[in-house]
Motif scaffolding. Structure first.
Motif, short mmCIF file in Angstrom:
data_model
loop_
_atom_site.label_atom_id
_atom_site.label_comp_id
_atom_site.label_asym_id
_atom_site.label_seq_id
_atom_site.Cartn_x
_atom_site.Cartn_y
_atom_site.Cartn_z
N PHE A 222 0.84 -1.19 0.00
CA PHE A 222 0.00 0.00 0.00
C PHE A 222 0.89 1.25 0.00
O PHE A 222 2.05 1.22 0.42
N ALA A 223 0.33 2.35 -0.47
CA ALA A 223 1.05 3.62 -0.47
C ALA A 223 0.07 4.77 -0.53
O ALA A 223 -1.11 4.59 -0.86
N ILE A 224 0.57 5.95 -0.20
CA ILE A 224 -0.20 7.19 -0.32
C ILE A 224 0.43 8.02 -1.41
O ILE A 224 1.66 8.17 -1.47
N VAL A 225 -0.40 8.57 -2.28
CA VAL A 225 0.10 9.39 -3.37
C VAL A 225 -0.74 10.66 -3.47
O VAL A 225 -1.96 10.62 -3.31
N ASP A 226 -0.07 11.78 -3.70
CA ASP A 226 -0.75 13.05 -3.97
C ASP A 226 -0.75 13.27 -5.48
O ASP A 226 0.30 13.19 -6.13
N LEU A 235 -5.22 6.70 -12.95
CA LEU A 235 -5.12 5.65 -11.93
C LEU A 235 -6.04 4.49 -12.24
O LEU A 235 -7.18 4.66 -12.68
N ASN A 236 -5.55 3.29 -11.96
CA ASN A 236 -6.38 2.08 -12.02
C ASN A 236 -7.36 2.12 -10.84
O ASN A 236 -6.95 2.09 -9.68
N ARG A 237 -8.64 2.22 -11.13
CA ARG A 237 -9.64 2.35 -10.07
C ARG A 237 -9.62 1.18 -9.09
O ARG A 237 -9.99 1.32 -7.94
N ASN A 238 -9.18 0.04 -9.57
CA ASN A 238 -9.21 -1.16 -8.72
C ASN A 238 -8.22 -1.09 -7.56
O ASN A 238 -8.34 -1.86 -6.60
N ILE A 239 -7.23 -0.20 -7.64
CA ILE A 239 -6.25 -0.11 -6.56
C ILE A 239 -6.54 1.06 -5.62
O ILE A 239 -5.84 1.23 -4.62
N VAL A 240 -7.55 1.86 -5.92
CA VAL A 240 -7.88 3.00 -5.07
C VAL A 240 -8.70 2.53 -3.87
O VAL A 240 -9.80 1.99 -4.02
N VAL A 241 -8.14 2.70 -2.68
CA VAL A 241 -8.82 2.29 -1.44
C VAL A 241 -9.57 3.47 -0.82
O VAL A 241 -10.68 3.32 -0.32
N PRO A 261 1.27 4.99 -12.16
CA PRO A 261 2.07 5.52 -13.28
C PRO A 261 3.51 5.76 -12.84
O PRO A 261 3.76 6.22 -11.73
N LYS A 262 4.46 5.46 -13.70
CA LYS A 262 5.87 5.47 -13.32
C LYS A 262 6.38 6.86 -12.92
O LYS A 262 7.35 6.97 -12.18
#
Length: 282
Positions: A222-226, A235-241, A261-262
């Motif tokens: 898991f990670a947090i991204v701004d 973003l892939n919606r399936n990974i958004v918690v 995204p890289k």
């Protein structure tokens, strides 16, 4: 896998208000499950439902693989319980309390009890009503650990303790799981405690489970991204918690940082950050 506690699709209503909605999680043998959420999220109601103090409207609860364990006194001895308010006879001393539990519990281990009492620096001849809140909590934990329980249900059991006492209690809880292959369901507002000893994380909000995962997986993947709002579609919606908006950008909790995204940098998360983002998500 062997589950000491298996909660499946528990729903509970008070009038028109749904306080638990399809709550599902388990406590495997050898695990410490951190049960987190804000006040009013449904944690205490979940504990009371597990203990049979309130009845669920639907769903099932299995303890040691069996339903309705509360009707089996011998099996109930294998459950240790600590709430944030002490439920021990306040007029007794610790020595007197030991004699009471020798009669109540077939599995009462007074050697373990007095080892913990001494380790926690509790006075044996002082009436319990004269104890501070922290002393009372340590006594309740000592009792829960002294009758050969296999499952501990601890609702805010470390809340009244100073940092040194919490460290000591957490050590005893880890030893319990390691030596007995037992399991613990531990609710706490102190995220550092959860981060130190939990093997699994269950997060509840408004009576619903938002996250149920192994802690090592959360910390690893898991990670947090701004991210600026115009880039959200990348973003892939399936990974958004969880997501929370801050003006021109959003803060996102994702379940797999490898699928970002890289060119998007992320940061590792702590249990504190995880809890805050899930609590305040949109």
């Amino acid at each position: 896998m062997s589950y000491l506690l298996d909660v499946q699709n528990i729903t509970k209503r008070y009038g028109n208000k749904v306080v638990l909605k399809n709550v599902t999680f388990n406590v495997p043998s050898g695990s410490i499950v951190g049960f987190i959420g804000d006040n009013g999220a449904g944690k205490s109601t979940t504990f009371k439902t597990i203990l049979g103090l309130v009845s669920q409207d639907s769903g099932r609860i299995k303890i040691f693989g069996k339903e309705n364990i509360h009707k089996q006194p011998k099996m109930k001895e294998k459950i240790g319980v600590v709430f944030d308010a002490m439920n021990l006879p306040a007029h007794l001393t610790i020595k007197q309390l030991n004699k009471v539990f020798l009669r109540i519990f077939n599995t009462w281990n007074q050697d373990d009890f007095f080892r913990l009492v001494n380790s926690f620096s509790l006075p044996e001849d002082k009436q319990i009503y004269k104890f501070s809140r922290g002393m009372s909590m340590k006594l309740s934990i000592a009792v829960a650990l002294s009758h050969n329980a296999k499952l501990l249900l601890l609702d805010e059991a470390t809340g009244g303790l100073d940092p040194s006492s919490r460290e000591q209690v957490l050590g005893e809880l880890k030893s319990f799981v390691r030596e007995s292959s037992g399991g613990i369901l531990l609710s706490s507002h102190i995220m550092s405690d959860i981060e130190k000893i939990a093997s699994h994380i269950v997060f509840i909000k408004n009576g619903e489970i938002l996250l149920n995962e192994r802690k090592d997986k959360i910390l690893e993947k898991f990670a947090i991204v701004d991210i600026k709002k115009e880039r959200l579609s990348l973003l892939n919606r399936n990974i958004v918690v969880a997501k929370r908006d801050y003006g021109s950008y959003s803060r996102i909790l994702v379940s797999n940082k490898m699928e970002l995204p890289k060119d998007l940098s992320s940061k590792k998360i702590s249990m504190e950050e995880l809890s805050l983002l899930l609590t305040n998500r949109e």
